[in-house]
Write an enzyme that holds these catalytic residues in place. Structure first.
Site, short mmCIF file in Angstrom:
data_model
loop_
_atom_site.label_atom_id
_atom_site.label_comp_id
_atom_site.label_asym_id
_atom_site.label_seq_id
_atom_site.Cartn_x
_atom_site.Cartn_y
_atom_site.Cartn_z
N ARG A 56 0.85 -1.20 0.00
CA ARG A 56 0.00 0.00 0.00
C ARG A 56 0.88 1.24 0.00
O ARG A 56 1.71 1.43 0.89
CB ARG A 56 -0.90 -0.01 1.23
CG ARG A 56 -1.79 1.21 1.30
CD ARG A 56 -2.62 1.20 2.57
NE ARG A 56 -3.71 0.24 2.51
CZ ARG A 56 -4.45 -0.11 3.57
NH1 ARG A 56 -4.19 0.39 4.75
NH2 ARG A 56 -5.44 -0.97 3.43
N CYS B 255 -14.54 -0.86 4.26
CA CYS B 255 -13.54 -0.18 3.43
C CYS B 255 -14.17 0.38 2.15
O CYS B 255 -13.70 1.37 1.61
CB CYS B 255 -12.42 -1.15 3.07
SG CYS B 255 -11.68 -1.96 4.49
#
Ligand code: SRM
Ligand code: SF4
Length: 551
Positions: A68, A475
């Site tokens: 990420r 999310c």
């Protein structure tokens, strides 16, 4: 530094391993991990601490890690995009990337033996993935059209970068902020349409004018025990204010978050700050959270739980103490007065003769070839810049009027359309079961297939924002959607099958509010007719046959 307890006996598993060794410590061990391999290395380092460098072990695909990144304000260069493309390209079918709901990019298929080389490459083009997972501050979001939008009130780019630099020590890692009680989200909006969902962040800044302060932000009352402002204040330059005219700044919101246990919209801190004090305020709030946030129960550790325990007034006072100054009360109204834009299609910039073009990337999924193409288009037609949105799409800015027609003939626009259909256009989906071990259902491919079928059946005159999320962690932000779909397990004919709970009523842009659960436990295989009916009843969709007759 932190209040991580000195005795580890009563700590939960996460606090324990953080107290034993700071997550960032693995930065010095990357070469060692690379030569050991993922199977031989320490499990806590592998499964948890590597996330401090943005490297996520995936139990669903062991040995193929996810990375990420950090993309401040969702902006990257064509050079950076090429480096990311090269990284995933080497993994063949295992390599891909996702644009995330925080204007960010995640890479897939990463092998641990390649990490030293990958980090070197990132370094050469100014990319970082540091502190992007676990108990750190996530990617900081800002207006995707900052600096391009003629109607913006403030260009958020520099501020977002400064906050990231403060938190991460310019991308090198900053142990001051690597042991927060839990994750932490920051957003700044400088436009009129709340393009970053300010209300779902732990700390958010929304534009607001302050009348007749004659002052430029924080009151100058020095407090005992305060640090000097040296190095804490942003160097964003502001014009000398005219005491008579309204002054631009931000109202501050705190405590917004989603979790499996609880979802809350952020609440006003009753504070207004000028742009030059935003970085200092971020630091002060983070210090309060770090040193006083609740750590015993991870389900109750996000900032809002501390605000609940203390009350807003005590929290605000503690923030002022850290700041060393009083905060001015909030301006009476925010300047969020537009419906939220999605930035898809061709749009004029404030710079005469230039355009930005929003490309729709279905559920944010990118292959290496797509990434190379996006980089090429940005370089050839624009100024090399690429932007990302929280709707998981791409914007290519700075395309001149004279190059636009040619740009619109590029083959990539057949895949990443500038005129997607009404349901496709606003579709958002989290990662789901393909890579995420929390997932209760597969999301991305299912979302695309179902939208395609619904679009074949129905005609719509305006977009409907459908968000899929694979589990209650949210999310995919189902609570901000017109129709939110949250993965769950359902019993059907004596078997456990994949299903969803349906959320509705999420409102974005001005007067944003969170949607709520309206229907529970629909098996995914029975979902399409349910969505069809909702679209007809609430969003003026017409069955295609009927639509044809009435035309
Ligand atoms: Fe998230 C955990 C993916 C945005 C709430 N999230 C995870 C993990 C890391 C779980 C895991 O280890 O598998 C997921 C990684 C899956 C993977 O392989 O991709 C994951 N979250 C994502 C992304 C990629 C979804 C997407 O497809 O876009 C988003 C990455 C954003 C980024 O670039 O940093 C993502 N996550 C969000 C958001 C939305 C937002 O920030 O606006 C939320 C809700 C907002 C919030 O946090 O308040 C969110 N994620 C969570 C939670 C619940 C947090 C909590 O307080 O309980 C978890 C679980 C956790 O942290 O324990 C989680
Ligand atoms: Fe994974 Fe659940 Fe987040 Fe989706 S919502 S990425 S399934 S943790």
């Amino acid at each position: 530094m932190t209040n991580a307890a000195t005795t580890t006996a009563s700590l939960n598993k996460f606090e324990k391993f953080k107290a034993e060794k700071d997550g960032l410590a693995v930065k010095a061990e990357i070469e060692k991990f690379a030569s050991l391999g993922w199977e031989a290395m320490d499990e806590t380092d592998r499964d948890h601490r590597l996330k401090w460098l943005g490297v996520f072990f995936r139990p669903v695909t062991p040995g193929k890690f996810m990375m990420r990144m950090r993309m401040p304000n969702g902006i990257l260069t064509h050079h950076q995009m090429r480096v990311l493309a090269e990284v995933v390209q080497r993994y063949g079918d295992d390599g891909s990337a996702d644009i995330t709901t925080r204007q960010n990019i995640q890479l897939r298929g990463i092998r641990i033996e390649d990490l030293p080389e990958i980090f070197n490459k990132f370094h050469t083009v100014g990319l970082t993935s540091v502190q992007s997972g676990m108990d750190n501050v996530r990617n900081i979001t800002g207006d995707p059209v900052a600096g391009l939008d003629a109607d913006e009130l403030f260009d958020t780019r520099e501020l977002v970068q400064q906050i990231q630099d403060m938190i991460t020590n310019k991308g090198e890692g900053n142990s001051e902020f690597t042991n927060l009680p839990r994750k932490f989200n920051i957003a700044i909006t400088g436009g009129r349409d709340n393009s970053v969902h300010a209300e779902i962040n732990d700390l958010a800044f929304v534009p607001a004018f302050k009348e007749g302060t004659g002052d430029w932000g924080l009151e100058t009352r020095e407090k005992q025990g305060s640090r000097g402002a040296e190095g804490q204040r942003s160097n964003v330059q502001s014009p000398i204010p005219d005491p008579q005219s309204p002054v631009f700044g931000f109202n501050v919101l705190v405590g917004g978050f989603f979790s499996g246990k609880r979802c809350e919209a952020a609440i006003p801190l009753n504070a207004w700050v000028s742009p030059e004090d935003v970085v200092a305020l971020c630091r002060a709030v983070l210090e309060v959270f770090r040193d006083c946030g609740l750590r015993a129960n991870r389900q109750k550790s996000r900032l809002m739980w501390l605000i609940d325990e203390w009350g807003l007034e005590k929290f605000r006072l503690e923030v002022e103490n850290r700041l060393g100054k009083s905060l001015l009360p909030a301006a009476p109204k925010d300047e969020i007065d537009w419906e939220k834009r999605d930035h898809i299609g061709v749009h004029k910039q404030k710079q005469p003769g230039l355009n930005y073009v929003g490309l729709h990337v279905p559920v944010g999924r990118l292959a290496a070839d797509d990434m190379f193409e996006i980089a090429r288009l940005a370089e050839v037609y624009g100024n090399g810049e690429i932007r990302l949105t929280v709707e998981q799409n791409v914007i290519i800015p700075n395309i001149s009027d004279s190059r636009l027609v040619m740009f619109l003939t590029e083959p990539l626009l057949e895949k990443f359309s500038i005129t997607p259909k009404q349901l496709t256009r606003s579709l958002v989906s989290c990662t789901g079961a393909q890579f995420c071990n929390f997932a209760l259902i597969e999301t991305k491919q299912r979302a695309l297939a179902m939208i395609k079928d619904l679009e074949a059946e129905l005609e719509l005159t305006h977009p409907v924002r459908i968000h899929w999320t694979g589990c209650p962690n949210s999310c995919g932000q189902p609570q901000v959607a017109d129709i939110g779909l949250m993965g769950t397990k359902v019993r059907k004919n004596g078997k456990t099958v994949e299903g969803v709970d349906i959320y509705m009523g999420g409102k974005v842009g001005k007067e944003a509010q969170l949607g709520t659960c309206v229907q529970k436990g629909i098996p995914c295989e029975d979902l399409q007719p349910v969505l069809r009916d909702l679209l007809i009843q609430h969003f003026a969709a017409k069955p295609r046959q009927e639509a044809l007759v009435s035309h």
